[in-house]
Each structure stands twice: as structure tokens, then as C-alpha cells.
Design an enzyme around this catalytic site. Structure first.
Site, mmCIF file in Angstrom:
data_model
loop_
_atom_site.group_PDB
_atom_site.id
_atom_site.type_symbol
_atom_site.label_atom_id
_atom_site.label_comp_id
_atom_site.label_asym_id
_atom_site.label_seq_id
_atom_site.Cartn_x
_atom_site.Cartn_y
_atom_site.Cartn_z
ATOM 1 N N ARG A 103 4.806 6.555 -14.393
ATOM 2 C CA ARG A 103 4.056 7.212 -13.310
ATOM 3 C C ARG A 103 3.656 8.588 -13.826
ATOM 4 O O ARG A 103 4.520 9.385 -14.209
ATOM 5 C CB ARG A 103 4.922 7.359 -12.054
ATOM 6 C CG ARG A 103 4.320 8.316 -11.036
ATOM 7 C CD ARG A 103 5.010 8.291 -9.705
ATOM 8 N NE ARG A 103 4.749 7.051 -8.992
ATOM 9 C CZ ARG A 103 4.972 6.878 -7.693
ATOM 10 N NH1 ARG A 103 5.450 7.880 -6.961
ATOM 11 N NH2 ARG A 103 4.713 5.728 -7.111
ATOM 12 N N HIS A 130 -3.068 2.752 -8.315
ATOM 13 C CA HIS A 130 -1.685 2.432 -7.933
ATOM 14 C C HIS A 130 -1.604 0.902 -7.772
ATOM 15 O O HIS A 130 -1.459 0.377 -6.674
ATOM 16 C CB HIS A 130 -1.333 3.159 -6.633
ATOM 17 C CG HIS A 130 0.134 3.227 -6.338
ATOM 18 N ND1 HIS A 130 1.101 2.728 -7.193
ATOM 19 C CD2 HIS A 130 0.809 3.740 -5.267
ATOM 20 C CE1 HIS A 130 2.292 2.950 -6.659
ATOM 21 N NE2 HIS A 130 2.154 3.550 -5.492
ATOM 22 N N GLN A 133 1.419 -1.120 -5.958
ATOM 23 C CA GLN A 133 1.441 -0.952 -4.506
ATOM 24 C C GLN A 133 0.422 -1.869 -3.840
ATOM 25 O O GLN A 133 0.723 -2.530 -2.838
ATOM 26 C CB GLN A 133 1.139 0.510 -4.139
ATOM 27 C CG GLN A 133 1.093 0.753 -2.640
ATOM 28 C CD GLN A 133 2.458 0.638 -1.987
ATOM 29 O OE1 GLN A 133 3.395 1.299 -2.396
ATOM 30 N NE2 GLN A 133 2.577 -0.208 -0.970
ATOM 31 N N ASP A 221 -3.780 6.604 3.733
ATOM 32 C CA ASP A 221 -2.829 7.267 2.840
ATOM 33 C C ASP A 221 -2.909 8.761 3.146
ATOM 34 O O ASP A 221 -3.805 9.211 3.884
ATOM 35 C CB ASP A 221 -3.210 6.961 1.378
ATOM 36 C CG ASP A 221 -2.151 7.384 0.363
ATOM 37 O OD1 ASP A 221 -1.047 7.782 0.773
ATOM 38 O OD2 ASP A 221 -2.444 7.307 -0.851
ATOM 39 N N CYS A 261 1.125 3.017 2.224
ATOM 40 C CA CYS A 261 2.020 2.880 1.070
ATOM 41 C C CYS A 261 3.255 3.753 1.201
ATOM 42 O O CYS A 261 4.267 3.471 0.565
ATOM 43 C CB CYS A 261 1.263 3.194 -0.221
ATOM 44 S SG CYS A 261 0.667 4.894 -0.352
ATOM 45 N N ARG A 289 7.380 -4.296 -2.211
ATOM 46 C CA ARG A 289 7.331 -3.645 -3.529
ATOM 47 C C ARG A 289 8.427 -4.215 -4.426
ATOM 48 O O ARG A 289 8.230 -4.413 -5.620
ATOM 49 C CB ARG A 289 7.532 -2.120 -3.402
ATOM 50 C CG ARG A 289 6.414 -1.351 -2.741
ATOM 51 C CD ARG A 289 5.140 -1.342 -3.559
ATOM 52 N NE ARG A 289 5.333 -0.911 -4.935
ATOM 53 C CZ ARG A 289 5.309 0.357 -5.345
ATOM 54 N NH1 ARG A 289 5.092 1.335 -4.488
ATOM 55 N NH2 ARG A 289 5.483 0.664 -6.627
HETATM 56 N N1 NVA Z 1 -1.995 8.730 -2.971
HETATM 57 C C1 NVA Z 1 -0.584 9.049 -2.992
HETATM 58 C C2 NVA Z 1 0.232 7.812 -3.083
HETATM 59 C C3 NVA Z 1 1.730 8.040 -3.109
HETATM 60 C C4 NVA Z 1 2.505 6.777 -3.258
HETATM 61 C C5 NVA Z 1 -0.300 9.981 -4.138
HETATM 62 O O1 NVA Z 1 -0.845 9.742 -5.240
HETATM 63 O O2 NVA Z 1 0.438 10.952 -3.975
HETATM 64 N N1 CP Z 2 4.396 4.033 -2.226
HETATM 65 C C1 CP Z 2 4.985 4.610 -3.289
HETATM 66 O O1 CP Z 2 4.590 4.409 -4.437
HETATM 67 O O2 CP Z 2 6.033 5.396 -2.958
HETATM 68 P P1 CP Z 2 6.838 6.354 -3.953
HETATM 69 O O3 CP Z 2 5.952 7.521 -4.266
HETATM 70 O O4 CP Z 2 8.044 6.754 -3.147
HETATM 71 O O5 CP Z 2 7.200 5.588 -5.182
#
Ligand code: NVA
Ligand code: CP
Length: 308
Positions: A103, A130, A133, A221, A261, A289
Site C-alpha cells: 500500500r 484500490h 476493495q 468514499d 469501503c 475483504r
Molecule cells: N480513498 C480512500 C480509501 C481508503 C480505504 C483513501 O485512499 O484514503
Molecule cells: N477499506 C480499506 O482499505 O480500509 P483500510 O484503509 O482500513 O485498509
């Protein structure tokens, strides 16, 4: 002879047949049916350069449930955070572990890691995508509406972010209708949008109301993603008309579900009434997930052999 390894860094990189196979395997695992082997003695490295609850815990728990082991690597306690190159990291980790989940911020970093590593690489979220997800979200939608995802209408309300881009890639591969309502200047990635538009029924609309009418899945989101914290205040103004509330949900199909998510900001992108209400499937979505990542790990981590 060593066989080619497979990565999972972008839904669009895979054909619909393979993606369906992963969703079927997810179903087998969720129902506790035989799903083809264990990962006993196998190890996953998890590089987290951004925060995580669901991705980290579902992956680590998933590896443990499959008999394997996961190693958490963060910027704070590894040489990655001190600037060691992606190529050197890939070369070293490939000699210790059977797969790598990452990540991070830049999609290019994941692409480079996948190119340099001789073990499978999984995208656990970037600024652009992502994918794991959205695969879990597709599985959640299929549980509700059946396996023919092409019959779905999905409404995305809010930021054209990594989730929106991955929904576009899902629409590209599964052929469902996707309507996105995003403020001007906050739309999805133009190339990802153009590619999906050429393949299926995709519209970007200025009004959440138009996007949500008749939709089976309504999803949103946060307004400011990780890395955009300093834009939170300006985004609260820009996105003010893009909240999913009960009157908006009432425009959707009577059987519509709400997905997010998580983490969520109640009172910003969604009201508590909707996210905690009867149409919300957020905890089933989060549970999925786990089942999806187990399916992916089983599929990617092949019987022991060295790649490349
Ligand atoms: N769009 C959000 C998703 C978190 C799971 C982010 O990138 O922070
Ligand atoms: N939805 C998701 O990816 O959550 P986290 O940021 O907690 O991993």
C-alpha cells in the site's frame, strides 16, 4: 522451467474469466467449502506506507487462516522508509517470501515492484487504484443481486479517487452500468474513464440525483483520501452537495444497497441514517475483504517453485 508469475495490481489487467474465477473462489472460502490447498509454510510481506485497518488485518488474518504467515513492513521500521530503492527491496524480498502486498502513494511504485520482484505483487491501495476493495464490493453486490454483474447499475457519489477508478475498471471488465457524480475538477482519471466508456455504459454527471436514480448499488468514499489531509477544509466546501442521505437513497432501486469501503466520515460523505440504516452492507463488505484476499492469496501463491 519457471512459469510466469501473476500479480494483482489493477483489475483492468485481468480478463473477466479470471476475475469471475476469483469471485467464485471467494464464495467457496466464505461458505467453508474446499478451495484447493493451504499456504502452510508460505510467507507474505506486507509493505504499508499508508495507514490501514481492514487491508492489513484481513490479509494477516487470511494468511494465518490459510496456514501461512504475514510480515508487516512499515516506513518507520524498515529501510524502505530511509530510501532503499524499489528494485533492491524487490530483489531481496523475493528471496525471503512467496508474495508481496504493498500500500503506497504512487501506482508506478507498485508497477516497478511487480516488475522487479520474482514473486506475485498485490496492490493494497495506491492514490490511483484500490482493486482488492472493489473486488470485495463486487462480491458483496453479487451476494445481493446474483452473479450476473452486467445487469447492475452502480452509482458512485463523490470524489473521483482510487475507489472510483477501480469501479471504472470493474465496469470495463464486467460490463455493468456505472454512473459517477463528481464535482467539476474532482472526476476520475481521464484515461481510465475513457477506456471504460468505450466498453460499457459509463456516465459522469454533475448531480448525485441523476446518478442514483434506479441504481442497485449506491457507493461513496471520504472526500479527502490519505495524503490529501491538507485539502480537507476546501473539499468540505466543494463536496457539500455530494452527501449520500436518505432522500438520495430513496431515488435508488427499492432493493438498493449502500456500500462504503471505510473508514467513513458520518455527516460528511454519508449520513449516519444511511450508513447505519437497513440498506447499508458496510460490515458484510468489510468481511468480504477477508474472503477475497484469501482467494487471491491461494490463487497467486502457487505450489512452491521459484519464479524467474
Ligand atoms: N480513498 C480512500 C480509501 C481508503 C480505504 C483513501 O485512499 O484514503
Ligand atoms: N477499506 C480499506 O482499505 O480500509 P483500510 O484503509 O482500513 O485498509
Amino acid at each position: 522451467m519457471a512459469s510466469a508469475k501473476r500479480d494483482f495490481i489493477d483489475i483492468a489487467a485481468h480478463d473477466a474469466g479470471y476475475l469471475r474465477h476469483l469471485l467464485e473462489l471467494t464464495g467457496h472460502l466464505k461458505r467453508g467449502e474446499p478451495a484447493g490447498g493451504s499456504l502452510q509454510g508460505r510467507t507474505l510481506a506486507m509493505i504499508f506506507r499508508k495507514s490501514s485497518t481492514r487491508t492489513r488485518v484481513s490479509t494477516e488474518a487470511g494468511m494465518a487462516q490459510l496456514g501461512g504467515h504475514a510480515i508487516m513492513i512499515s516506513d518507520h521500521d524498515s529501510q524502505i522508509g530511509r530510501g532503499e530503492s524499489v528494485a533492491d527491496t524487490a530483489g531481496v524480498l523475493s528471496r525471503y517470501v512467496d508474495a508481496i502486498l504493498i500500500r503506497t502513494f504512487a501506482q508506478d511504485e507498485v508497477t516497478e515492484l511487480a516488475r522487479e520482484a520474482t514473486v506475485p505483487v498485490i496492490n493494497g491501495l495506491t492514490d490511483l487504484l484500490h482493486p482488492c476493495q472493489v473486488m470485495a464490493d463486487l462480491f458483496t453486490a453479487a451476494e445481493e443481486f446474483g452473479d450476473d454483474l452486467s445487469a447492475l447499475t452502480v452509482a458512485w457519489v463523490g470524489d473521483g479517487n482510487n475507489m472510483a477508478n477501480s469501479w471504472l475498471n470493474a465496469a470495463l471488465r464486467f460490463g455493468f452500468t456505472l454512473r459517477l457524480a463528481c464535482p467539476v475538477g474532482y472526476g476520475p482519471d481521464p484515461a481510465i474513464l475513457a477506456r471504460a466508456r468505450a466498453a460499457t455504459d459509463v456516465e459522469v454527471l454533475g448531480s448525485p440525483h441523476e446518478a442514483v436514480v434506479g441504481a442497485h448499488v449506491v457507493t461513496t468514499d471520504v472526500w479527502a483520501s490519505m495524503g490529501q489531509e491538507d485539502e480537507q477544509s476546501i473539499r468540505e466546501t466543494v463536496f457539500a452537495g455530494f452527501q449520500v442521505d436518505a432522500p438520495l437513497m430513496a431515488l435508488a432501486d427499492p432493493a438498493a444497497i449502500f456500500l462504503h469501503c471505510l473508514p467513513a466520515h458520518r455527516g460528511e460523505e454519508v449520513t449516519a441514517e444511511v450508513i447505519d440504516g437497513p440498506r447499508s452492507r458496510i460490515f458484510r463488505e468489510a468481511e468480504n475483504r477477508l474472503h477475497f484476499i484469501k482467494a487471491l492469496l491461494l490463487d497467486l501463491i502457487r505450489p512452491r517453485e521459484r519464479f524467474g
